[in-house]
Design a protein around this motif. Sequence first.
Motif, mmCIF file in Angstrom:
data_model
loop_
_atom_site.group_PDB
_atom_site.id
_atom_site.type_symbol
_atom_site.label_atom_id
_atom_site.label_comp_id
_atom_site.label_asym_id
_atom_site.label_seq_id
_atom_site.Cartn_x
_atom_site.Cartn_y
_atom_site.Cartn_z
ATOM 1 N N ARG A 387 0.976 -1.619 -0.597
ATOM 2 C CA ARG A 387 0.470 0.611 0.187
ATOM 3 C C ARG A 387 0.843 1.162 0.275
ATOM 4 O O ARG A 387 2.231 1.157 0.121
ATOM 5 C CB ARG A 387 -0.651 0.270 0.840
ATOM 6 C CG ARG A 387 -0.500 0.297 2.884
ATOM 7 C CD ARG A 387 -0.833 0.723 3.658
ATOM 8 N NE ARG A 387 -0.478 0.632 4.851
ATOM 9 C CZ ARG A 387 -1.083 1.349 6.045
ATOM 10 N NH1 ARG A 387 -2.174 0.041 6.065
ATOM 11 N NH2 ARG A 387 -0.845 1.433 6.452
ATOM 12 N N ARG A 390 4.152 0.993 2.508
ATOM 13 C CA ARG A 390 4.503 -0.075 3.429
ATOM 14 C C ARG A 390 4.721 -0.348 1.794
ATOM 15 O O ARG A 390 4.194 -1.013 0.686
ATOM 16 C CB ARG A 390 3.090 -0.490 4.379
ATOM 17 C CG ARG A 390 2.924 0.027 5.168
ATOM 18 C CD ARG A 390 1.993 -1.223 5.903
ATOM 19 N NE ARG A 390 2.192 -0.333 7.218
ATOM 20 C CZ ARG A 390 1.279 -1.079 8.121
ATOM 21 N NH1 ARG A 390 0.738 -2.237 8.363
ATOM 22 N NH2 ARG A 390 0.781 -0.798 9.562
ATOM 23 N N GLU A 415 5.358 -6.371 5.779
ATOM 24 C CA GLU A 415 4.410 -5.111 5.727
ATOM 25 C C GLU A 415 5.111 -3.791 5.969
ATOM 26 O O GLU A 415 4.797 -3.709 7.927
ATOM 27 C CB GLU A 415 3.145 -5.409 5.637
ATOM 28 C CG GLU A 415 3.026 -5.858 4.461
ATOM 29 C CD GLU A 415 0.745 -5.964 4.812
ATOM 30 O OE1 GLU A 415 0.712 -4.677 3.884
ATOM 31 O OE2 GLU A 415 0.365 -5.849 5.234
ATOM 32 N N LEU A 416 6.193 -3.383 6.360
ATOM 33 C CA LEU A 416 7.039 -2.164 7.066
ATOM 34 C C LEU A 416 7.652 -1.163 6.296
ATOM 35 O O LEU A 416 7.106 -1.262 4.975
ATOM 36 C CB LEU A 416 8.442 -3.414 7.081
ATOM 37 C CG LEU A 416 8.687 -3.878 8.238
ATOM 38 C CD1 LEU A 416 9.576 -4.992 8.263
ATOM 39 C CD2 LEU A 416 7.928 -3.974 9.525
ATOM 40 N N VAL B 69 10.835 14.037 6.791
ATOM 41 C CA VAL B 69 10.770 12.003 5.905
ATOM 42 C C VAL B 69 9.668 11.936 5.391
ATOM 43 O O VAL B 69 9.434 11.325 4.224
ATOM 44 C CB VAL B 69 11.514 11.109 7.116
ATOM 45 C CG1 VAL B 69 11.332 9.885 6.576
ATOM 46 C CG2 VAL B 69 12.917 11.173 7.119
ATOM 47 N N GLN B 70 8.159 11.745 5.892
ATOM 48 C CA GLN B 70 7.369 11.560 5.740
ATOM 49 C C GLN B 70 6.284 12.640 4.351
ATOM 50 O O GLN B 70 5.569 12.038 3.599
ATOM 51 C CB GLN B 70 6.178 11.724 7.022
ATOM 52 C CG GLN B 70 6.455 10.840 8.043
ATOM 53 C CD GLN B 70 5.659 9.765 8.784
ATOM 54 O OE1 GLN B 70 4.752 11.224 9.474
ATOM 55 N NE2 GLN B 70 5.637 8.556 9.357
ATOM 56 N N SER B 75 3.990 9.583 2.884
ATOM 57 C CA SER B 75 4.019 8.102 4.576
ATOM 58 C C SER B 75 3.286 9.197 5.169
ATOM 59 O O SER B 75 3.467 10.553 5.371
ATOM 60 C CB SER B 75 4.334 7.105 4.404
ATOM 61 O OG SER B 75 6.081 7.710 4.662
ATOM 62 N N ASP B 79 1.146 3.804 8.786
ATOM 63 C CA ASP B 79 2.178 3.337 8.247
ATOM 64 C C ASP B 79 3.398 2.505 8.767
ATOM 65 O O ASP B 79 4.006 1.440 8.173
ATOM 66 C CB ASP B 79 2.635 3.757 6.830
ATOM 67 C CG ASP B 79 1.915 4.461 5.830
ATOM 68 O OD1 ASP B 79 0.689 3.997 5.590
ATOM 69 O OD2 ASP B 79 1.794 5.295 5.130
ATOM 70 N N LEU B 80 3.498 2.961 9.768
ATOM 71 C CA LEU B 80 4.278 1.716 10.810
ATOM 72 C C LEU B 80 3.510 0.268 10.998
ATOM 73 O O LEU B 80 2.692 0.866 11.702
ATOM 74 C CB LEU B 80 4.479 2.598 11.992
ATOM 75 C CG LEU B 80 5.514 3.265 11.895
ATOM 76 C CD1 LEU B 80 5.481 5.093 11.498
ATOM 77 C CD2 LEU B 80 6.016 4.004 13.177
ATOM 78 N N GLY B 81 4.730 -0.534 11.349
ATOM 79 C CA GLY B 81 3.978 -1.504 10.764
ATOM 80 C C GLY B 81 4.394 -2.487 11.637
ATOM 81 O O GLY B 81 4.108 -3.333 12.562
ATOM 82 N N GLY B 82 6.148 -2.398 12.041
ATOM 83 C CA GLY B 82 6.392 -3.581 13.673
ATOM 84 C C GLY B 82 7.799 -2.673 14.002
ATOM 85 O O GLY B 82 7.936 -1.563 13.851
ATOM 86 N N ILE B 84 10.817 -2.338 14.092
ATOM 87 C CA ILE B 84 11.911 -1.487 13.618
ATOM 88 C C ILE B 84 11.503 0.107 12.986
ATOM 89 O O ILE B 84 11.968 0.314 13.003
ATOM 90 C CB ILE B 84 12.801 -2.569 11.909
ATOM 91 C CG1 ILE B 84 13.907 -1.095 11.656
ATOM 92 C CG2 ILE B 84 11.299 -2.515 11.017
ATOM 93 C CD1 ILE B 84 14.915 -2.220 12.491
ATOM 94 N N ASP B 85 10.346 -0.588 12.588
ATOM 95 C CA ASP B 85 9.673 1.293 12.146
ATOM 96 C C ASP B 85 9.816 2.330 13.376
ATOM 97 O O ASP B 85 10.174 2.779 12.803
ATOM 98 C CB ASP B 85 8.733 0.978 11.317
ATOM 99 C CG ASP B 85 8.040 0.127 10.076
ATOM 100 O OD1 ASP B 85 9.313 -0.315 9.786
ATOM 101 O OD2 ASP B 85 7.487 -0.225 9.587
ATOM 102 N N VAL B 88 13.309 3.224 13.780
ATOM 103 C CA VAL B 88 13.726 3.650 12.507
ATOM 104 C C VAL B 88 13.038 5.446 13.066
ATOM 105 O O VAL B 88 13.942 6.595 12.716
ATOM 106 C CB VAL B 88 13.105 3.822 11.307
ATOM 107 C CG1 VAL B 88 13.247 4.785 10.196
ATOM 108 C CG2 VAL B 88 14.040 2.222 10.700
ATOM 109 N N LEU B 89 11.640 5.678 13.073
ATOM 110 C CA LEU B 89 10.951 7.189 13.187
ATOM 111 C C LEU B 89 11.484 7.652 14.948
ATOM 112 O O LEU B 89 12.042 8.738 14.484
ATOM 113 C CB LEU B 89 9.683 6.714 14.241
ATOM 114 C CG LEU B 89 8.764 7.621 14.374
ATOM 115 C CD1 LEU B 89 8.127 8.494 12.905
ATOM 116 C CD2 LEU B 89 7.844 7.619 15.347
ATOM 117 N N ILE B 92 15.176 9.077 13.713
ATOM 118 C CA ILE B 92 14.767 10.111 13.211
ATOM 119 C C ILE B 92 14.416 11.146 13.652
ATOM 120 O O ILE B 92 15.346 12.770 13.370
ATOM 121 C CB ILE B 92 13.926 10.173 12.273
ATOM 122 C CG1 ILE B 92 14.439 9.340 10.769
ATOM 123 C CG2 ILE B 92 13.117 10.927 10.738
ATOM 124 C CD1 ILE B 92 12.780 8.508 9.695
#
Lengths: 439, 117
Positions: A387, A390, A415-416, B69-70, B75, B79-82, B84-85, B88-89, B92
């Motif tokens: 999407r 992601r 999905e990251l 960045v977004q 994005s 959209d943060l999914g896991g 590691i996201d 990263v956030l 930043i």
Amino acid sequence: MARFDELAASRRRFLALAAGGMLAGAAGAGAPAVAQVSTRARIVIVGAGAGGTAIANRLAGRLDGAEVTIVDGRREHWYQPGFTLIAAGLKPAPYAVSTTAEWLPRGVRWVEDWAAEIDPEAKTVVTQGGTRLDYDWLIVASGLSLDWAGVEGFSLDMVGENGIGAHYASPGHAARTWAALDRFTGRGGTALIQRPATEMKCAGAPLKLAFLADDRARRKGTRASSRIIYAAPQQALFSVPIVAEKVRMLFGERGIETHLQHTLRSIDETRRIATFDTPEGPKELGWDFINIIPPQRAPEVVRNSPLPWADRWTDQGWIEVSQTTLRHARYPEVFGIGDICGVPKGKTAASAKWHVPVVEDHLVAAIQGREGTAVFNGYTSCPLITRIGRAMLVEFDYNNNLTPSFPGIIAPLEELWISWLMKEIALKPTYNAMLRGKA
Amino acid sequence: MKELTLETMIAVFEEIFGTLLFWAMVAAAIAITLAFLWVLLRDRGLESRPLVWSAVLAPVGAVAAVWFVQWVTASGLADLGGPIDWIVLLAIAVAGGGGLMLLCYTAQALIRGRRAG
Ligand SMILES: Cc1cc2nc3c(=O)[nH]c(=O)nc-3n(C[C@H](O)[C@H](O)[C@H](O)COP(=O)(O)OP(=O)(O)OC[C@H]3O[C@@H](n4cnc5c(N)ncnc54)[C@H](O)[C@@H]3O)c2cc1C
């Protein structure tokens, strides 16, 4: 684990260097680490796309005195991974366009013409304009050709009207595909997204387009009144089983319908009906949006030469190279790079990036009368956008093993946001660095 | 990615920003860090007034960095999914906040000059 160590080591090197006078490294950055080899060899490269341009730059740095000629009739260089972004309205058409000339190194001769004949017995390439190029070594990097006539009733001038898209054709066609997709996602209806039965470049691209169509429709509030259908001739959504399963789950979650064993045969533009060949016979499906990806084969000049396999992919004509060294099985002075290679995986720019150092190694070794040692393991990669915002990093080899670049850090089938960031920020720069022979 | 060497990373960064801008940014970052270290030595430690002001600005830098960045990558937070996201956030934000704080502190210290006494 070895890769992680490598990563950690390079990070340590980076930090060490950053700490101690890092500008000292600037001058030498990207310079070939190995000594130049003197030779008078005549090397012809057919195709100045992703693979051809990259190997030309590598050889220009690696060889001293060689006569390197690259043949390509196209003045524009196309960054094809950008086509999907253009087709989803995320980038404008010029995003994917540069010139062939700007990437070619000095000292390499560019013949701006199409190769019309390759004779590996006589070791010559003849162009359409009649220029004859004799070679000692030949690198075939012609990419593949899109067989638009393979879909009855379709022609490229239809793209952008009547809900018809064809984002593989060119940056302009990708932009017109977005015009059609934009209208569809604004109104709702049925979208047909398909792939061909032949091998294809970036098998993830049609999947991405399906995900992006779904996302666009959701954002515009028309998803409830839309059907998104993904049709594929194969028995699975992806050639790598673990990836196929993940995509199946995501398609289920997003409500994207799957029609497997459906091969697009023809379209009727006026009635907006597509006819698919299925095991139960022909089947008609209506569309409000359709994206056409046609059968893909080796360019005619290659198919008409003795280079293709005699007993595999006989309808497609990929060249008979060793799957580990990319050297031709019958003509040892011929190598393949990129989509043209008759190997079971790897029709992506990311694979071409791996082909380049392997071919460089074996070619330079052969020039020196040695045997090369580099091995291509089938590495194929595709940041599968699921999407806007992601993506999943999908990397695998000949054995259908996942080969994550950042194991333990970036999970492959998740999905990251970070995968999306890498795609957005680093993918095109990495591609450009590859063209320059620096990545 | 075949191998992640420093050369590759530099080549990619040069493509992202353009060679000139990239090295100008590296030079600016080094210059600011050196200037900060210099005022630190000069003042024999951190001064509290500029520190307070730069600390006030840190969250602004953090939010601005994330927002930038977004914006560049089309994005958003959704959209943060896991894990590691989130890391990263956070990275930043820390880079943006820390960078602005450093810049602000150094600029104030340089402008004010050496405090008498
Ligand atoms: C929509 C789309 C999305 C993609 N997404 C991704 C992605 O996300 N990630 C990824 O890694 N890859 C992706 N790819 C695939 C990637 O673009 C190709 O795999 C890559 O460009 C292959 O490089 P190549 O050098 O083999 O061929 P190309 O880059 O296609 O270059 C071939 C060159 O050969 C020239 N040529 C053709 N015939 C002749 C002739 N007779 N004489 C002389 N020259 C000739 C052509 O003009 C062209 O310049 C995508 C491709 C498409 C179409």
